[in-house]
Design a protein around this motif. Structure first.
Motif, short mmCIF file in Angstrom:
data_model
loop_
_atom_site.label_atom_id
_atom_site.label_comp_id
_atom_site.label_asym_id
_atom_site.label_seq_id
_atom_site.Cartn_x
_atom_site.Cartn_y
_atom_site.Cartn_z
N ALA A 291 -4.07 38.16 43.97
CA ALA A 291 -5.46 38.34 44.38
C ALA A 291 -6.45 37.90 43.30
O ALA A 291 -7.62 37.66 43.60
CB ALA A 291 -5.71 39.81 44.74
N LEU B 142 -5.16 36.76 51.28
CA LEU B 142 -5.93 37.17 50.11
C LEU B 142 -7.11 36.24 49.86
O LEU B 142 -8.08 36.62 49.21
CB LEU B 142 -5.02 37.19 48.87
N LEU C 267 -10.81 37.15 50.16
CA LEU C 267 -11.57 37.84 49.11
C LEU C 267 -12.65 36.94 48.50
O LEU C 267 -13.63 37.44 47.96
CB LEU C 267 -10.62 38.30 48.00
N LEU D 127 -7.46 42.66 55.37
CA LEU D 127 -6.53 42.33 54.29
C LEU D 127 -5.45 43.40 54.15
O LEU D 127 -4.26 43.10 54.03
CB LEU D 127 -7.29 42.20 52.97
N GLN E 19 -1.16 43.23 55.05
CA GLN E 19 -0.13 43.38 54.02
C GLN E 19 0.82 44.55 54.27
O GLN E 19 1.77 44.74 53.51
CB GLN E 19 -0.79 43.56 52.65
#
Length: 308
Positions: free
Chosen positions: A13, A247, A250, A282, A286
Motif C-alpha cells: 500500500a 490498493l 488509495l 478496499l 482483501q
C-alpha cells in the motif's frame, strides 16, 4: 499466515500512497506543461539506478518480456495517463482509471485461472463509485479522446500487472529473476519507449532548472519510481494482481487529502463519503474466507479401517 499477509498488504500500500503524491509534486515543483518529460525522468533514471545496483541484465526471453512489460506498465500507461490528464478534468480521469481492478479480475480469470469473486466485483464497483464522489465535479466536461486515453491507460496497465504475475510464476528457469532487476528492466524499457514521444511532443528539455525542479524530479525518480515500483512488483508476486490492484484506489484518496492539507482545498461531505466508501471497498476486497477445519472424526474412521 494472516500477519504475513497483512504486512504484505501494508507494505504494498506504500506504493499507491507514494503515487498519490505525484500530483502535488508535479504542480508545485516541476516545470509546467512537461508531463511526458516528467514521465521519462520518472522511469529511465530510476531503471538505470536499479540495474546498477543489481548488476543483472535480462537473459533469454526476459529481453522481450521486459520490453512488453515496460511498455504496458510504464511507457504506454504513462503516455495514455497524461493524454487523459490533459484532455479531461482530473476527477474524470481518476474515475475512469478506477475501473482497473475490474479489468484485472477479468484478465486474471483467463490468464491466471483465478475464480471471479462476486464480493470483489461488488467491491470494485463500489470503489469506482467512491472515487467518483471523491474527485468528480458536477461541471466536469467529457472529451471522447480523453476518456478513451484514460480507459486505455487502465487496460494496458491491467494487462501489464497480470502478465507480470504470470511470467514470474511460470518462468522457465528454476526461480523468477530478481525482483529489483526485473523492476529496473521494465523502467528502462518504458523510459526508452517514452523518450522519443516526449521529444516529438514537448521538444528538448528546459535549458534551466530551478532547485525546486531538481528536487521534484529527484523525488519522482528515487521515491516515486525506484522505490514505489519495487514495492509494487513485490506485492504483485506475493499477493496477486487483483489484491494488489485494489490498493491503487488509495492514490486518489491520498491526492485529495494532500490537496486539503497542503493546498488548502476544501473537502465536501460527498468527498468524505466517497473516501469512506473507497476504504470500505478496499477492506472488503482483501477479506479471506475461513478454511473449514478437518472433522475431528476423520482419524477415528481411519483407525477403524486399519490404515493407521
Amino acid at each position: 499466515m494472516l500477519n504475513n499477509r497483512l504486512a504484505l498488504l501494508l507494505v504494498t500500500a506504500i506504493t499507491p500512497i507514494l503515487w498519490g503524491t505525484t500530483y502535488l509534486v508535479t504542480t508545485e515543483l516541476l516545470p509546467p506543461h512537461r508531463p511526458l518529460l516528467a514521465a521519462v525522468i520518472r522511469a529511465l533514471p530510476a531503471g538505470l539506478l536499479l540495474i546498477a545496483i543489481t548488476r543483472t541484465l535480462p537473459r533469454g526471453n526476459w529481453w522481450w518480456r521486459s520490453l512488453v512489460l515496460g511498455t504496458l506498465n510504464i511507457g504506454a500507461f504513462f503516455a495514455l495517463l497524461f493524454v487523459g490528464a490533459y484532455r479531461l478534468p482530473g476527477g474524470v480521469a481518476a474515475t475512469v482509471g478506477a475501473i482497473q481492478p475490474l479489468v484485472v479480475m477479468m484478465l486474471s480469470t483467463g490468464l491466471l485461472k483465478e475464480r471471479l469473486s462476486t464480493r470483489k466485483v461488488l467491491a470494485a464497483i463500489a470503489g469506482v463509485f467512491g472515487v467518483s464522489l471523491l474527485v468528480l465535479r458536477a461541471d466536469a466536461r467529457l472529451d471522447t479522446w480523453g476518456v478513451l486515453a484514460a480507459l486505455g491507460g487502465a487496460v494496458v496497465m491491467a494487462f501489464g500487472v497480470v502478465l507480470s504475475k504470470r511470467w514470474a510464476s511460470y518462468s522457465p528457469s528454476p526461480s523468477p529473476p530478481p525482483l529489483l532487476a526485473t523492476t529496473g528492466w521494465q523502467l528502462v524499457a518504458g523510459g526508452l519507449v517514452l523518450l522519443p514521444v516526449a521529444y516529438l511532443v514537448e521538444g528538448a528539455p528546459p535549458a534551466h532548472l530551478t532547485l525546486a525542479n531538481v528536487g521534484g524530479y529527484a523525488y519522482l525518480t528515487i521515491i516515486g519510481s525506484a522505490l514505489a515500483y519495487a514495492l509494487w512488483f513485490r506485492g504483485l508476486r506475493a499477493l496477486g494482481p487483483t489484491d494488489a490492484t485494489f490498493l491503487g484506489l488509495l492514490s486518489p484518496v491520498v491526492a485529495t487529502l494532500l490537496g486539503w492539507l497542503v493546498l488548502d482545498q476544501r473537502l465536501s461531505t460527498a468527498q468524505l463519503i466517497g473516501g469512506l466508501i473507497v476504504l470500505v471497498a478496499l477492506t472488503t476486497a482483501q477479506l479471506r474466507k475461513r478454511e473449514r477445519p478437518v472433522p475431528a472424526s476423520t482419524p477415528v474412521l481411519l483407525a477403524t479401517s486399519g490404515r493407521c
